[in-house]
Design an enzyme around this catalytic site. Structure first.
Site, mmCIF file in Angstrom:
data_model
loop_
_atom_site.group_PDB
_atom_site.id
_atom_site.type_symbol
_atom_site.label_atom_id
_atom_site.label_comp_id
_atom_site.label_asym_id
_atom_site.label_seq_id
_atom_site.Cartn_x
_atom_site.Cartn_y
_atom_site.Cartn_z
ATOM 1 N N ASP A 1 -5.987 -2.650 -2.668
ATOM 2 C CA ASP A 1 -5.195 -1.702 -3.447
ATOM 3 C C ASP A 1 -4.788 -2.297 -4.792
ATOM 4 O O ASP A 1 -4.931 -1.667 -5.845
ATOM 5 C CB ASP A 1 -3.956 -1.288 -2.657
ATOM 6 C CG ASP A 1 -4.293 -0.570 -1.360
ATOM 7 O OD1 ASP A 1 -5.150 -1.073 -0.614
ATOM 8 O OD2 ASP A 1 -3.696 0.482 -1.078
ATOM 9 N N GLU B 1 -2.172 9.088 -0.980
ATOM 10 C CA GLU B 1 -3.196 8.214 -0.405
ATOM 11 C C GLU B 1 -4.535 8.921 -0.316
ATOM 12 O O GLU B 1 -5.587 8.323 -0.565
ATOM 13 C CB GLU B 1 -2.759 7.765 0.989
ATOM 14 C CG GLU B 1 -3.755 6.879 1.693
ATOM 15 C CD GLU B 1 -3.268 6.454 3.064
ATOM 16 O OE1 GLU B 1 -3.720 5.401 3.549
ATOM 17 O OE2 GLU B 1 -2.426 7.165 3.651
ATOM 18 N N HIS C 1 1.016 6.236 -2.631
ATOM 19 C CA HIS C 1 0.031 5.156 -2.712
ATOM 20 C C HIS C 1 -0.372 5.033 -4.180
ATOM 21 O O HIS C 1 -0.691 6.041 -4.796
ATOM 22 C CB HIS C 1 -1.221 5.512 -1.894
ATOM 23 C CG HIS C 1 -1.363 4.799 -0.605
ATOM 24 N ND1 HIS C 1 -0.494 4.988 0.444
ATOM 25 C CD2 HIS C 1 -2.276 3.915 -0.166
ATOM 26 C CE1 HIS C 1 -0.882 4.244 1.473
ATOM 27 N NE2 HIS C 1 -1.955 3.576 1.119
ATOM 28 N N ASP D 1 0.827 -1.208 0.000
ATOM 29 C CA ASP D 1 0.000 0.000 0.000
ATOM 30 C C ASP D 1 0.859 1.254 0.000
ATOM 31 O O ASP D 1 0.569 2.219 -0.684
ATOM 32 C CB ASP D 1 -0.935 0.004 1.206
ATOM 33 C CG ASP D 1 -0.172 -0.085 2.526
ATOM 34 O OD1 ASP D 1 0.887 -0.747 2.558
ATOM 35 O OD2 ASP D 1 -0.630 0.482 3.535
ATOM 36 N N TRP E 1 -11.721 -6.002 -1.374
ATOM 37 C CA TRP E 1 -10.408 -6.475 -0.941
ATOM 38 C C TRP E 1 -10.301 -7.978 -1.239
ATOM 39 O O TRP E 1 -9.409 -8.412 -1.973
ATOM 40 C CB TRP E 1 -10.194 -6.142 0.533
ATOM 41 C CG TRP E 1 -9.703 -4.745 0.738
ATOM 42 C CD1 TRP E 1 -8.440 -4.360 1.086
ATOM 43 C CD2 TRP E 1 -10.453 -3.521 0.595
ATOM 44 N NE1 TRP E 1 -8.344 -2.980 1.153
ATOM 45 C CE2 TRP E 1 -9.567 -2.441 0.859
ATOM 46 C CE3 TRP E 1 -11.777 -3.219 0.263
ATOM 47 C CZ2 TRP E 1 -9.963 -1.109 0.804
ATOM 48 C CZ3 TRP E 1 -12.178 -1.889 0.199
ATOM 49 C CH2 TRP E 1 -11.280 -0.860 0.476
ATOM 50 N N ARG F 1 5.716 4.316 5.883
ATOM 51 C CA ARG F 1 5.298 4.337 7.272
ATOM 52 C C ARG F 1 5.285 2.929 7.860
ATOM 53 O O ARG F 1 5.682 1.954 7.206
ATOM 54 C CB ARG F 1 3.930 4.994 7.405
ATOM 55 C CG ARG F 1 2.772 4.199 6.821
ATOM 56 C CD ARG F 1 1.472 4.973 6.972
ATOM 57 N NE ARG F 1 0.337 4.242 6.429
ATOM 58 C CZ ARG F 1 -0.638 4.804 5.734
ATOM 59 N NH1 ARG F 1 -0.620 6.094 5.472
ATOM 60 N NH2 ARG F 1 -1.644 4.081 5.292
ATOM 61 N N ASP F 2 4.800 2.805 9.092
ATOM 62 C CA ASP F 2 4.775 1.500 9.753
ATOM 63 C C ASP F 2 3.552 0.703 9.294
ATOM 64 O O ASP F 2 2.609 0.504 10.030
ATOM 65 C CB ASP F 2 4.796 1.662 11.283
ATOM 66 C CG ASP F 2 3.598 2.438 11.808
ATOM 67 O OD1 ASP F 2 2.829 2.989 10.987
ATOM 68 O OD2 ASP F 2 3.420 2.483 13.026
ATOM 69 N N GLU F 3 3.619 0.235 8.065
ATOM 70 C CA GLU F 3 2.539 -0.576 7.492
ATOM 71 C C GLU F 3 3.150 -1.406 6.376
ATOM 72 O O GLU F 3 3.514 -2.550 6.582
ATOM 73 C CB GLU F 3 1.404 0.318 6.986
ATOM 74 C CG GLU F 3 0.139 -0.435 6.676
ATOM 75 C CD GLU F 3 -1.044 0.520 6.491
ATOM 76 O OE1 GLU F 3 -2.047 0.057 5.943
ATOM 77 O OE2 GLU F 3 -0.951 1.706 6.872
#
Length: 858
Positions: A471, A739, A760, A458, A528, A462-464
């Protein structure tokens, strides 16, 4: 004229070394041919272990042609070439150049190596210091060929005789480790020598054990211990071979990397470097390595290319802040890391921080990174000029801050950004007379590059950084235009099937990690979970690979079965938690699912969409199963219409997303389409030609306006430059896709939402429409065997063009406007048929070759 093919490609491999296919399929395109030339037959030659084999086949196919010889075995090498014959020719043309392909280790029994790891105690909650592991072995005769087969729980970087093995990064990547662990194969012939040799491997946490995911990341997701499995095979001139693998004779020691993490960054102390540690003469007092466990049945060969540094970028601007601190702008939001060249006193530390944007004072704005610190540190030794680049971390950034830089040392020439992503071949290009549209397209390309690092993520900063299914479901058609992503996505789809729950639930992201109560255990979510159906179909459309459809069918069918059960007897899916049209502009910053479109309407529409796609999968199904799938698609469509149509062409949710999704998914009858199109156009005009859609509505919006008879509104929407719109970020200096439509607010401040990424690819799905409609080139059949060409007559542009490297070869459209006349140049690759469409729908059939078309577009 003798027609000659290019050297054949193998499956979806860029370099077919260490492949896992025993019967690899071949593809080729034609170097040049007379206009209209058609292949009638072909001949394949393979030289395997000195034995020449040939096969002659009648047919026009040249994409993913079945292997006509006996299956290959482990570590077997073949030299393959093809030649073709046309319909009006008496003899075949010239042979292509040869492609060398080689299998990897295909069976668990091929391994003599044993998994190992560091022997010292490691606190499972601390930042672990990567280990060095080494061994020596002797080569007793001249070398003919040598291969290294290697994988890890964690990440590895190998050296032989003080030289790095390969140039790939972050290997072996991130897969569903309990089901699939990739093994990479390297040609190390040139690194070995007769006599004594040494192999050394640095072993780091990576995705396996390092921090991954939300809230600063979660450690030890797949295990508490890293492990290495490596095996060298050396074929000698005397006909014998040597096999040397990891095992109890290997030794280990801590390396100079003090800590490394994908989210936090890397710290390296050059004073801890053990020079020559991967050479045979290194005098060591290391500990014996400890045994580990790796299930050999999980080992698999890669499906596509590895991650590599594909580009270097020098600073675009450097600002000195005094005291050895500099802020560097690389002019492009990218994914990778810095390489620095520095000199100074031993013990001096250089700190590198990363961010996508700056604050009002020109300092790095790191709040959007959340728990991903993205800080690299380098401590100098006394060896003079030193060059360093982190090995096991990457960052998403445009800006970098260097602290502790020596005052007397210029930045220029000593700091570069290394762009890192899966080394996919570029396949699609777009340009137009509108520079903002060109920049938008370039932003889409950069966001795909930054988020296709071993799997489709995605966001990269960042922390992901997770493989969100929604997506890629919406972006896959665009991805297929831009890069040869078939190998990467085919691999990821294997993990989707592996991670799918017994009831058919597809996780929100793959591979699965613990991410909090909202996401675990996985729950079925429309848009999804539909990735299980829609992504294979998108790959089939671009690459014509029926094997992907066939392999993914059980996963896709299980998802559709689950949707049908959840929809119940009324065929309306209204009983599950849904994200709906995620991140539509009306949603509050802290509640991105709370948009203006009924999420159950979206869920039911996706139920109908996936059921219809699955029913049309181009694979062999018995008639009863095919009837069931088609009946399911019909019932889902009826369920949607019964619940969500309030009048002909009118929906219960009066939103752009609702109408766009329903129009594109074919949920209106033909006589209702004009009404639905009018409703959608009304909503766009009421929003002053701004979009009000989120992740699921946006990819369908321009197509819906086109299908609904309002292409002029679609173009007005595309040209909109104020927020929310596609071009608003371009006016704000964006170099990637955001995003949120307003990740940066008009006053230059950052959106206050907790989720605010500046990289994104989801909203970049618009590039699909730009290729198909603005430039005007699209596949009409899988694998681009039939191609539609229709210049963007209604665009108002002076010119536009698109190029696509199809599986058959280069396709192209380039058009210019002069008054009311459109002049178009069209290239149809050999093996394809073109259809050139005029402004009123009239069609001209085009054979392969270059064509010039003149159209009165008045």
């Amino acid at each position: 004229m003798s027609v000659t093919p290019f050297a054949p490609s193998i499956e979806h491999h860029r370099v077919p070394l260490g492949i896992g296919e025993r019967n690899p399929r071949l593809s080729w395109s034609i170097r040049s041919a007379p206009k209209g030339w058609v292949q009638k037959s072909f001949e394949i030659e393979a030289v395997v272990e000195g034995r020449r084999r040939t096969a002659s086949v009648e047919g026009s196919s040249s994409t993913l042609v079945e292997w006509p010889f006996a299956p290959l075995t482990s570590s077997q090498r073949a030299l393959v070439r093809v030649r073709v014959q046309g319909a009006d020719e008496n003899a075949p043309g010239r042979w292509s150049a040869r492609t060398v392909l080689e299998t990897g280790l295909l069976d668990p029994a091929d391994w003599i190596a044993l998994p190992i790891g560091p022997s010292w105690h490691e606190d499972p909650q601390s930042d672990r210091r990567p280990a060095l592991l080494r061994s020596t072995f002797a080569v007793t005769a001249p070398i003919v060929r040598a291969r290294l087969y290697i994988t890890a729980h964690g990440l590895y970087r190998a050296e032989i005789n003080n030289q790095r093995v390969g140039d790939d990064e972050l290997a072996p990547g991130w897969t569903s480790y309990s089901h699939r662990l990739r093994v990479y194969t390297y040609d190390v012939t040139a690194l070995l020598r007769e006599g004594s040799n040494a192999i050394g491997v640095t072993l780091a946490d990576g995705w396996f054990r390092g921090r991954v995911g939300f809230h600063g990341g979660h450690s030890n997701l797949y295990g508490t211990q890293t492990a290495l499995l490596a095996q060298v095979r050396v074929d000698l001139a005397d006909g014998t071979h040597i096999v040397h693998g990891t095992g109890p004779e290997w030794s280990c020691a801590p390396g100079p990397i003090m800590r490394t993490n994908l989210l936090e960054g890397e710290s390296f102390d050059a004073r801890e470097t053990q020079n020559g540690w991967s050479t045979p003469g290194f005098a060591e007092s290391w500990e014996p390595a400890a045994p580990r466990e790796i299930d050999l049945h999980t080992l698999t060969a890669p499906d596509g290319p590895p991650v590599r540094c594909v580009e270097e970028r020098s600073p675009a601007a450097v600002r000195s802040c005094g005291g050895g601190r500099f802020v560097i702008d690389f002019g492009q939001n990218l994914v990778g890391r810095l390489r620095i060249e520095v000199d100074g006193i031993s013990g001096h530390e250089i700190t590198i921080r990363h961010a996508e944007v700056l604050d009002a004072e020109g300092e790095l704005y790191t709040r959007p990174l959340r728990g991903a610190y993205s800080i690299d540190r380098y401590i100098l030794d006394d060896s003079g000029v030193q060059q360093w680049e982190p090995a096991f971390t990457i960052h998403g950034f445009r800006y970098a801050e260097l602290s502790g830089w020596p005052d007397n040392l210029p930045i220029d020439g000593r700091v570069v950004a290394r762009v890192i992503h899966t080394d996919m071949a570029r396949t699609g290009w777009f340009s137009s007379s509108d520079e903002d549209l060109n920049r938008l397209h370039e932003n889409v390309v950069w966001s795909m590059r930054g988020n296709f690092v071993d799997l489709p993520t995605d966001c990269p900063q960042r922390d992901e950084r997770l493989g969100w299914t929604g997506d890629i479901q919406i972006f896959a058609p665009t991805a297929g235009y831009l890069f040869d992503c078939a190998g990467l996505l085919a691999s990821w789809l294997r993990d989707v099937a592996a991670e799918q729950q017994p009831d058919g639930t597809v996780p929100w992201y793959v591979p699965v990690i613990p991410g909090g109560d909202q996401w675990t255990p996985p729950r079925p979510g429309a848009g999804w979970g539909d990735a299980a159906v829609i992504v294979p179909a998108a790959l089939y459309a671009h690459f014509g690979d029926t094997d992907i459809l066939r392999r993914q069918y059980p996963s896709a069918r299980a998802w559709s079965d689950l949707q049908a059960r959840l929809a119940g007897d009324n065929h309306v899916w209204d009983t599950s938690y849904q994200l709906g049209d995620w991140l539509d502009p009306s949603a509050p910053p802290d509640d991105p699912a709370n948009g203006m479109t009924d999420p159950n309407l979206v869920a039911t529409a996706y139920f109908a969409r996936s059921a219809a796609i699955l029913a049309d999968f181009e694979i062999e199904l018995d008639s009863a199963e095919r009837r069931l799938l088609r009946e399911r698609a019909n019932l889902a469509r009826k369920g949607f219409r019964s619940r969500y149509l309030s009048a002909p062409g009118t929906l219960t949710s009066d939103s752009q997303a609702a109408y766009a999704i329903a129009i594109v998914f074919g949920l209106f009858d033909q006589d209702e389409l004009a009404i639905a199109g009018d409703n959608l156009a009304r909503l766009v005009r009421a929003a002053d030609y701004h979009l009000t859609t989120g992740f699921l509505g946006t990819p369908t919006l321009l197509d819906a306006l086109t299908l609904g008879g309002h292409i002029e509104v679609a173009y007005a929407l595309l040209r909109q430059r104020s927020v929310p719109s596609w071009l608003y970020p371009v006016t704000m200096g964006a170099t990637t896709i955001w995003e949120r439509w307003d990740s940066m607010l008009p006053d230059g401040s950052v959106n206050p939402g907790d989720m605010t990424s500046f990289n994104h690819f989801a909203f970049g799905s618009v590039a699909d429409w730009m290729h198909r409609t603005v430039a005007g080139m699209a596949p009409l059949s899988p694998g681009w065997t039939r191609i539609r060409f229709r210049p963007g007559y209604e665009s108002g542009l002076d010119a536009a063009s698109a190029v696509h490297q199809t599986p058959l070869g280069r396709a192209e459209i380039s058009w210019q406007r002069s008054g009311t006349t459109i002049t178009a140049t069209v290239v149809v690759p050999v093996g394809a048929v073109g259809a050139f469409e005029g402004p009123k729908g009239e069609t001209t059939r085009l054979t392969s070759g270059t064509h010039q078309m003149f159209v009165d577009a008045a």
